[in-house]
Write a protein that holds these residues in place. Structure first.
Motif, short mmCIF file in Angstrom:
data_model
loop_
_atom_site.label_atom_id
_atom_site.label_comp_id
_atom_site.label_asym_id
_atom_site.label_seq_id
_atom_site.Cartn_x
_atom_site.Cartn_y
_atom_site.Cartn_z
N GLY A 114 -41.86 -15.75 9.41
CA GLY A 114 -41.96 -16.75 10.46
C GLY A 114 -42.99 -16.32 11.50
O GLY A 114 -42.88 -15.23 12.06
N TYR A 153 -35.15 -18.83 17.19
CA TYR A 153 -36.18 -17.97 17.78
C TYR A 153 -36.55 -18.53 19.14
O TYR A 153 -36.78 -19.73 19.28
CB TYR A 153 -37.47 -17.98 16.97
CG TYR A 153 -37.40 -17.56 15.52
CD1 TYR A 153 -36.89 -18.42 14.55
CD2 TYR A 153 -37.91 -16.33 15.12
CE1 TYR A 153 -36.88 -18.04 13.22
CE2 TYR A 153 -37.91 -15.96 13.78
CZ TYR A 153 -37.39 -16.81 12.84
OH TYR A 153 -37.38 -16.45 11.52
N HIS A 213 -43.27 -13.85 2.62
CA HIS A 213 -43.33 -14.90 3.64
C HIS A 213 -42.69 -14.42 4.93
O HIS A 213 -42.02 -13.38 4.94
CB HIS A 213 -42.55 -16.13 3.16
CG HIS A 213 -41.09 -15.81 3.10
ND1 HIS A 213 -40.54 -15.14 2.03
CD2 HIS A 213 -40.09 -15.98 4.00
CE1 HIS A 213 -39.27 -14.93 2.27
NE2 HIS A 213 -38.95 -15.42 3.46
N ARG A 228 -29.70 -11.83 6.13
CA ARG A 228 -30.82 -12.54 6.70
C ARG A 228 -32.12 -12.10 6.09
O ARG A 228 -33.00 -12.86 5.82
CB ARG A 228 -30.81 -12.26 8.19
CG ARG A 228 -32.05 -12.68 8.87
CD ARG A 228 -31.82 -12.98 10.33
NE ARG A 228 -33.07 -13.36 10.91
CZ ARG A 228 -33.68 -14.48 10.66
NH1 ARG A 228 -33.14 -15.34 9.83
NH2 ARG A 228 -34.83 -14.76 11.21
N THR A 269 -44.17 -21.15 9.06
CA THR A 269 -43.74 -20.23 8.01
C THR A 269 -44.96 -19.91 7.16
O THR A 269 -45.61 -20.81 6.64
CB THR A 269 -42.62 -20.85 7.15
OG1 THR A 269 -41.56 -21.25 8.03
CG2 THR A 269 -42.09 -19.85 6.14
N HIS A 309 -41.94 -10.74 4.60
CA HIS A 309 -40.97 -9.94 3.86
C HIS A 309 -40.60 -10.70 2.59
O HIS A 309 -40.98 -11.85 2.41
CB HIS A 309 -39.71 -9.75 4.71
CG HIS A 309 -39.09 -11.06 5.09
ND1 HIS A 309 -39.53 -11.80 6.18
CD2 HIS A 309 -38.12 -11.80 4.51
CE1 HIS A 309 -38.83 -12.92 6.25
NE2 HIS A 309 -37.97 -12.95 5.24
N ASP A 352 -37.36 -12.12 0.43
CA ASP A 352 -35.93 -12.42 0.62
C ASP A 352 -35.08 -11.76 -0.46
O ASP A 352 -33.87 -11.67 -0.32
CB ASP A 352 -35.68 -13.93 0.58
CG ASP A 352 -36.05 -14.59 1.91
OD1 ASP A 352 -36.41 -13.87 2.86
OD2 ASP A 352 -35.99 -15.83 1.98
N TYR A 366 -40.95 -13.32 12.71
CA TYR A 366 -40.30 -12.57 11.64
C TYR A 366 -41.40 -12.15 10.68
O TYR A 366 -41.96 -12.97 9.97
CB TYR A 366 -39.28 -13.49 10.97
CG TYR A 366 -38.29 -12.81 10.06
CD1 TYR A 366 -38.39 -11.46 9.76
CD2 TYR A 366 -37.25 -13.54 9.51
CE1 TYR A 366 -37.47 -10.86 8.93
CE2 TYR A 366 -36.33 -12.95 8.68
CZ TYR A 366 -36.44 -11.62 8.40
OH TYR A 366 -35.53 -11.04 7.57
N LYS A 383 -37.34 -22.43 18.21
CA LYS A 383 -37.34 -22.79 16.79
C LYS A 383 -35.96 -22.51 16.19
O LYS A 383 -35.41 -21.43 16.35
CB LYS A 383 -38.39 -21.95 16.06
CG LYS A 383 -38.40 -22.10 14.55
CD LYS A 383 -39.39 -21.11 13.95
CE LYS A 383 -39.37 -21.12 12.44
NZ LYS A 383 -40.24 -20.04 11.89
N TRP A 394 -29.53 -19.37 0.77
CA TRP A 394 -30.04 -18.51 -0.29
C TRP A 394 -29.17 -18.65 -1.53
O TRP A 394 -27.94 -18.57 -1.43
CB TRP A 394 -30.05 -17.05 0.16
CG TRP A 394 -31.13 -16.75 1.13
CD1 TRP A 394 -32.47 -16.74 0.89
CD2 TRP A 394 -30.97 -16.40 2.52
NE1 TRP A 394 -33.16 -16.41 2.05
CE2 TRP A 394 -32.27 -16.19 3.04
CE3 TRP A 394 -29.87 -16.23 3.35
CZ2 TRP A 394 -32.49 -15.84 4.37
CZ3 TRP A 394 -30.08 -15.87 4.67
CH2 TRP A 394 -31.39 -15.68 5.17
N ASN A 447 -30.97 -21.43 6.79
CA ASN A 447 -31.31 -20.82 5.51
C ASN A 447 -30.17 -20.97 4.51
O ASN A 447 -29.01 -20.71 4.84
CB ASN A 447 -31.53 -19.31 5.68
CG ASN A 447 -32.90 -18.99 6.25
OD1 ASN A 447 -33.90 -19.54 5.81
ND2 ASN A 447 -32.93 -18.09 7.23
O1 LIG Z 1 -38.61 -18.47 10.32
C1 LIG Z 1 -39.22 -18.67 9.27
O2 LIG Z 1 -40.08 -19.55 9.18
C2 LIG Z 1 -38.93 -17.81 8.09
C3 LIG Z 1 -37.56 -17.24 8.12
C4 LIG Z 1 -37.27 -16.30 7.02
O3 LIG Z 1 -38.11 -15.93 6.27
C5 LIG Z 1 -35.91 -15.79 6.82
O4 LIG Z 1 -35.03 -16.09 7.64
O5 LIG Z 1 -35.69 -15.05 5.84
#
Ligand SMILES: O=C(O)CCC(=O)C(=O)O
Ligand SMILES: [Fe+2]
Length: 528
Positions: A407, A279, A405, A515, A338, A288, A290, A285, A415, A421, A419
């Motif tokens: 960003g 970022y 959650h 993402r 976050t 949302h 995940d 962000y 930043k 998942w 990630n």
């Molecule tokens: O940037 C963040 O702190 C959160 C990122 C996030 O939620 C995502 O990439 O799904």
């Protein structure tokens, strides 16, 4: 690659999905039963979905993730169970991942299409385009591109967003540019849509988002600057493929994560690749989820692609992500936290959540209204569960509503995050079938490092977490997913998992994942 795909409804799932090569074969006529029978294979030990018991905020445990390498997990929330982890990645490893991300062309890494763009084909950012019906697509584009200059400008855009037509709205140039940026449609930020951007837009089913955006515009919440041209998008991503990687770190990480989470290595290894995202200042962000709530009318994406079980009625796959493991790869000068708006609320209330839209999810302006705000720090990992564990089955349960959650806005500096998942199919038999096919394809002989797990009770303060700001609840609250429920399952799962990490194979590839998901009510990726 002789696949025919012709799904009409490609609407609601907006995420980019990265999958590996021939998994894309989805048969048009493949129907998936909406009721799926769970069948257990005779004699095979059932894998369990471990879930770490958060115990209480501030609780610290240690886990050996590789021989001689111990990480500390500190509970930062119990709903959802969320942890800060130190030493999963060293500072050098963080640098290394940023470098890999950059080498992968992160600066231009926008995966435009999703696998749900099946009517028109699948476009991958690496230039490998698995396209069906290209001719039809070009034709559609051409009918909107009135002046035939190869781009859709703001005037032409009015014609292709039905909701603008329906509401009889005339947007100014600046407003269209802001709309494109807010909805993350103009990947190269040049103020017009080229074929790929247009295509991505058309397959995203944006009516609701545009509608919501227009509402905000009319409420005076959206300020447009007529001088503004060419804005920057909010974040950029690159996928680091475990599957093809010769990189020592990428090969080893699935094993660290397996030890960390107590999940069988097969689950981790058949999960998604690592995503590195960056970022710039102003990037954020919105809050949302995940993962998407379980809905048996449609399949989890990873199974859908591999097992070819797509329902014609519900061709949209679900993102099924049990766990998110996110590491800050650098120190951010200011901002970029976050935020978890609902973490550790007494209850979660859908009504209140909707009522508070869009402020709850707006992490550009309301970051610090969130119940939990985690500050970025190089090498710090945040891990949380997006689903509960079903106490009956010990397998994937309902979406954890508390896991919302996002960003917060980066105020100064850049930043970087990585990630991971952990994708798990809620239907156990499908997960196993998926493993079979997956590992048959990517079998690599080898051995796995020995793993041990220790758990120590050490109290520390939760200094990097803003204290809870109380609950947002009402008498109509729906109490979902108490931590007792998941803990009970977790204990059960724990008992089963001793044997679950005994398997031995080297890490190989993982299915790439997306993402973000469309699940979050504020799942817009926003503006600068
Ligand atoms: O940037 C963040 O702190 C959160 C990122 C996030 O939620 C995502 O990439 O799904
Ligand atoms: Fe997320």
């Amino acid at each position: 690659d002789d696949v025919t795909l012709d799904f009409i409804d490609v609407g609601a799932v907006t995420e980019d999905v990265r999958i590996d090569g021939d998994n894309v074969a989805v048969k048009e006529d493949a129907l998936r039963d909406s009721v799926v029978e769970e069948e257990e294979e005779e004699g095979e030990e059932r894998l369990a979905l471990h879930q770490l018991d958060p115990v209480e905020v501030g609780y610290v445990r240690e886990v050996e993730v590789a021989p001689g390498r111990t990480v500390q997990l500190k509970t930062v929330a119990t709903k959802p169970p969320a942890f800060e982890i130190f030493n999963l990645l060293t500072p050098d490893e963080c640098d290394h991942l940023m470098k890999l991300g950059e080498d992968q062309g992160l600066h231009r890494s926008r995966t435009i299409a999703s696998v749900f763009n099946v009517k028109y084909g699948l476009y991958a950012e690496d230039g490998v385009t698995l396209v069906y019906n290209v001719a039809e697509w070009n034709q559609t584009f051409n009918t909107f591109d009135l002046n035939e200059d190869g781009t859709i400008d703001y005037k032409e855009l009015h014609r292709c967003l039905p909701v603008l037509k329906d509401r009889d709205v005339e947007l100014s140039l600046a407003q269209v540019i802001t709309l494109l940026t807010d909805l993350d449609l103009d990947a190269d930020s040049n103020g017009v849509l080229d074929l790929n951007e247009f295509w991505a837009m058309m397959t995203r089913g944006l009516d609701d988002q545009v509608d919501q955006w227009l509402g905000r515009l009319q409420a005076g919440e959206i300020i447009t600057d007529d001088k503004v041209k060419g804005q920057h998008r909010i974040s950029e991503q690159a996928w680091l493929h475990f599957i093809t990687s010769n990189d020592q770190l990428l090969r080893e990480l699935p094993y660290r994560i397996s030890a960390l989470t107590g999940l069988h290595p097969d689950i981790v290894r058949s999960s998604e690749s690592m995503q590195v995202a960056r970022y710039y200042p102003g990037g954020y962000y919105h809050a949302h989820y995940d993962s998407v709530e379980i809905d048996h009318r449609t399949s989890c994406i990873q199974s859908m692609m591999t097992l070819q079980n797509v329902s014609n009625l519900h061709p949209k796959g679900r993102i099924c992500r049990y766990i998110t493991i996110m590491t800050y790869l650098n120190d951010v000068e200011e901002g970029g936290e976050t935020a978890f708006p609902y973490a550790d609320n007494a209850t979660y209330s859908a009504e209140v959540a909707i009522e508070n839209e869009p402020t709850t999810t707006d992490l550009k302006n309301h970051c610090h209204d969130a119940n939990m705000v985690i500050h970025p720090a190089k090498g710090k990992t945040v891990m949380w569960y997006n689903h509960l564990v079903d106490p009956e089955t010990g397998w994937l349960g309902a979406q954890d509503k508390y896991s919302l959650h996002g960003g917060c806005k980066v105020k100064r500096g850049v930043k970087w995050i990585a990630n991971n998942w952990i994708a798990v199919d809620d239907i156990y038999s499908q997960q196993m079938e998926f493993h079979k096919k997956y590992f048959a394809k990517h079998a690599v002989p080898g051995s796995k490092p020995a793993l041990t797990v220790q758990s120590d009770r050490m109290e520390t303060d939760a200094s990097t977490v803003d204290s809870s700001k109380g609950t947002k609840s009402s008498s109509e609250d729906i109490d979902i997913g108490s931590s007792e429920t998941s803990n009970a399952a977790s204990e059960k799962a724990k008992a089963q998992r001793e044997g679950a990490v005994q398997d031995g194979e080297t890490p190989d590839g993982l299915v790439d994942g997306s993402r973000d998901t469309a699940a979050g009510p504020g799942g817009l990726k926003g503006e600068l």
